[in-house]
Design a protein around this motif. Sequence first.
Motif, PDB file in Angstrom:
ATOM      1  N   SER A   1       0.825  -1.203   0.000  1.00  0.00           N
ATOM      2  CA  SER A   1       0.000   0.000   0.000  1.00  0.00           C
ATOM      3  C   SER A   1       0.861   1.256   0.000  1.00  0.00           C
ATOM      4  O   SER A   1       0.598   2.221  -0.723  1.00  0.00           O
ATOM      5  CB  SER A   1      -0.920  -0.004   1.223  1.00  0.00           C
TER       6      SER A   1
ATOM      7  N   LYS B   1       2.334   1.958  -3.377  1.00  0.00           N
ATOM      8  CA  LYS B   1       1.327   2.262  -4.389  1.00  0.00           C
ATOM      9  C   LYS B   1       0.751   3.658  -4.229  1.00  0.00           C
ATOM     10  O   LYS B   1       0.540   4.375  -5.219  1.00  0.00           O
ATOM     11  CB  LYS B   1       0.202   1.217  -4.312  1.00  0.00           C
ATOM     12  N   TYR B   2       0.513   4.079  -2.961  1.00  0.00           N
ATOM     13  CA  TYR B   2      -0.183   5.342  -2.724  1.00  0.00           C
ATOM     14  C   TYR B   2       0.690   6.419  -2.080  1.00  0.00           C
ATOM     15  O   TYR B   2       0.281   7.579  -2.020  1.00  0.00           O
ATOM     16  CB  TYR B   2      -1.411   5.102  -1.841  1.00  0.00           C
TER      17      TYR B   2
ATOM     18  N   TYR C   1       1.338   6.233   1.014  1.00  0.00           N
ATOM     19  CA  TYR C   1       0.882   6.102   2.404  1.00  0.00           C
ATOM     20  C   TYR C   1       0.190   4.757   2.528  1.00  0.00           C
ATOM     21  O   TYR C   1      -0.172   4.144   1.506  1.00  0.00           O
ATOM     22  CB  TYR C   1      -0.071   7.237   2.802  1.00  0.00           C
TER      23      TYR C   1
ATOM     24  N   ALA D   1      -2.910   2.978   3.097  1.00  0.00           N
ATOM     25  CA  ALA D   1      -4.334   3.321   3.073  1.00  0.00           C
ATOM     26  C   ALA D   1      -5.134   2.405   3.992  1.00  0.00           C
ATOM     27  O   ALA D   1      -4.877   1.201   4.077  1.00  0.00           O
ATOM     28  CB  ALA D   1      -4.869   3.227   1.645  1.00  0.00           C
TER      29      ALA D   1
ATOM     30  N   GLY E   1      -6.612  -0.138   1.835  1.00  0.00           N
ATOM     31  CA  GLY E   1      -5.704  -0.666   0.835  1.00  0.00           C
ATOM     32  C   GLY E   1      -5.249  -2.070   1.186  1.00  0.00           C
ATOM     33  O   GLY E   1      -5.694  -2.669   2.177  1.00  0.00           O
TER      34      GLY E   1
ATOM     35  N   THR F   1       2.955   4.399   7.981  1.00  0.00           N
ATOM     36  CA  THR F   1       3.309   5.449   7.022  1.00  0.00           C
ATOM     37  C   THR F   1       4.435   6.312   7.583  1.00  0.00           C
ATOM     38  O   THR F   1       5.436   6.586   6.906  1.00  0.00           O
ATOM     39  CB  THR F   1       2.088   6.339   6.705  1.00  0.00           C
TER      40      THR F   1
ATOM     41  N   ASN G   1       6.866  11.138   2.707  1.00  0.00           N
ATOM     42  CA  ASN G   1       5.526  10.540   2.670  1.00  0.00           C
ATOM     43  C   ASN G   1       4.751  10.744   3.959  1.00  0.00           C
ATOM     44  O   ASN G   1       3.525  10.564   3.980  1.00  0.00           O
ATOM     45  CB  ASN G   1       5.617   9.040   2.365  1.00  0.00           C
TER      46      ASN G   1
ATOM     47  N   ASN H   1       1.696  12.729   3.632  1.00  0.00           N
ATOM     48  CA  ASN H   1       0.472  12.123   3.107  1.00  0.00           C
ATOM     49  C   ASN H   1      -0.419  11.581   4.218  1.00  0.00           C
ATOM     50  O   ASN H   1      -1.583  11.258   3.979  1.00  0.00           O
ATOM     51  CB  ASN H   1       0.822  10.994   2.130  1.00  0.00           C
TER      52      ASN H   1
ATOM     53  N   VAL I   1      -7.911   4.884   0.137  1.00  0.00           N
ATOM     54  CA  VAL I   1      -7.276   4.761  -1.170  1.00  0.00           C
ATOM     55  C   VAL I   1      -7.593   5.967  -2.042  1.00  0.00           C
ATOM     56  O   VAL I   1      -6.736   6.470  -2.783  1.00  0.00           O
ATOM     57  CB  VAL I   1      -7.720   3.456  -1.856  1.00  0.00           C
ATOM     58  N   ASN I   2      -8.832   6.471  -1.980  1.00  0.00           N
ATOM     59  CA  ASN I   2      -9.231   7.592  -2.826  1.00  0.00           C
ATOM     60  C   ASN I   2      -8.725   8.941  -2.304  1.00  0.00           C
ATOM     61  O   ASN I   2      -9.045   9.992  -2.875  1.00  0.00           O
ATOM     62  CB  ASN I   2     -10.753   7.635  -2.990  1.00  0.00           C
ATOM     63  N   GLY I   3      -7.949   8.922  -1.220  1.00  0.00           N
ATOM     64  CA  GLY I   3      -7.380  10.147  -0.684  1.00  0.00           C
ATOM     65  C   GLY I   3      -8.199  10.798   0.409  1.00  0.00           C
ATOM     66  O   GLY I   3      -7.729  11.738   1.066  1.00  0.00           O
TER      67      GLY I   3
END
Length: 359
Positions: free
Chosen positions: A46, A49-50, A52, A54, A57, A73, A105, A108, A122-124
Amino acid sequence: LLVGAYRHGVKGVDAEKVLAASYKMQTTLPQLYPGGGAVGNENLESYLKYGYVAEDGPVMKGMAGDKAWTSNTYEYAYDDWCVAQLALALGHKDIADQFLKRSQNWRNGFDASLGVARPRKVNGEWLTPFDPYRTPGFVEGNAWQYTWFVPQDVPGLVKVMGRERFVKELNDAFEQMVPTRFNAADEKAWEDYPLNHGNQPTMHVSWLFNWAGEPWLTQKWARAILDAYYGHNPADGYLGDEDQGQMSSWFVMSSLGLFEIDGGCRVNPIYELGSPLYSKVVIHLSKEHYGGKTFTIEAPNASRTNCYIQSATLNGAPLNKWWIPWNDVKEGGQMVLELGPSPNKEWAKDAPSPERSDS
């Protein structure tokens, strides 16, 4: 640990092997053992990929990290910075650039609107509802405590929070913890308190005030912990988690008036300064590693009440900053701190922070 040892000149550390192993750990997805357990960073997929970990995730279910979204994170970002420092020291600029970027990071996982670490999806989107003491996403700590875990970029944290807010909120947290001796004593301690000297995530925080231009508050609160938390009777045994000897080490270093928030991993390590317990300490540097020199710290007026630095000298020259290079200690010498009962809020107030190891 290995990067810090190498940067401090400990002989016998194969730095290229350390870098290769660290790089592999920070880029290879974790693996489950058939008989149980795992190897590797459990939330790395995760994170890579992001930027952070998630909340929704990919995670390794059933492992210790399956709910450590935001704390991992923050911890992975610090690990990345350590890799970057070693790469810089060894001349591997491509690796250094990659991991310096990753070391940011932590941002984030920081909700700037609230000024606190916070899980996100995941979508922030930020996880809601949110309680900085009770929302999951942290191991052995809460959102409030992990907000301060940016040892690789304290100036960055000060900037995004705002210096005044940073100092006020952290100082208020210490004031709140005075009746508990800075310890969260019950089994679910990390859920109920803003700080907890009895566990790793916030053991460094009394030293953060230096970085925010208020070194007198570091002197005040680090000494307060020394006086209130540690003792000499059976009832004063370690009130928390002595994993890896960290609480003992904290006492030893803080009682000398020296500390390294970043673990001593920067390319050019520094010691941050606090209020020594003792009127004189002689540090005998390893003959094998450093040639057997001595570094003396003198604080003639040190006492329970005299805990504030009034002025300082290093090898006879005036010292008006709250940090000294490790190299000055390694080469041997003498630092003299004049202590008094009231803070000198002007001492080292406008001293620049040590240069970041970004290039």
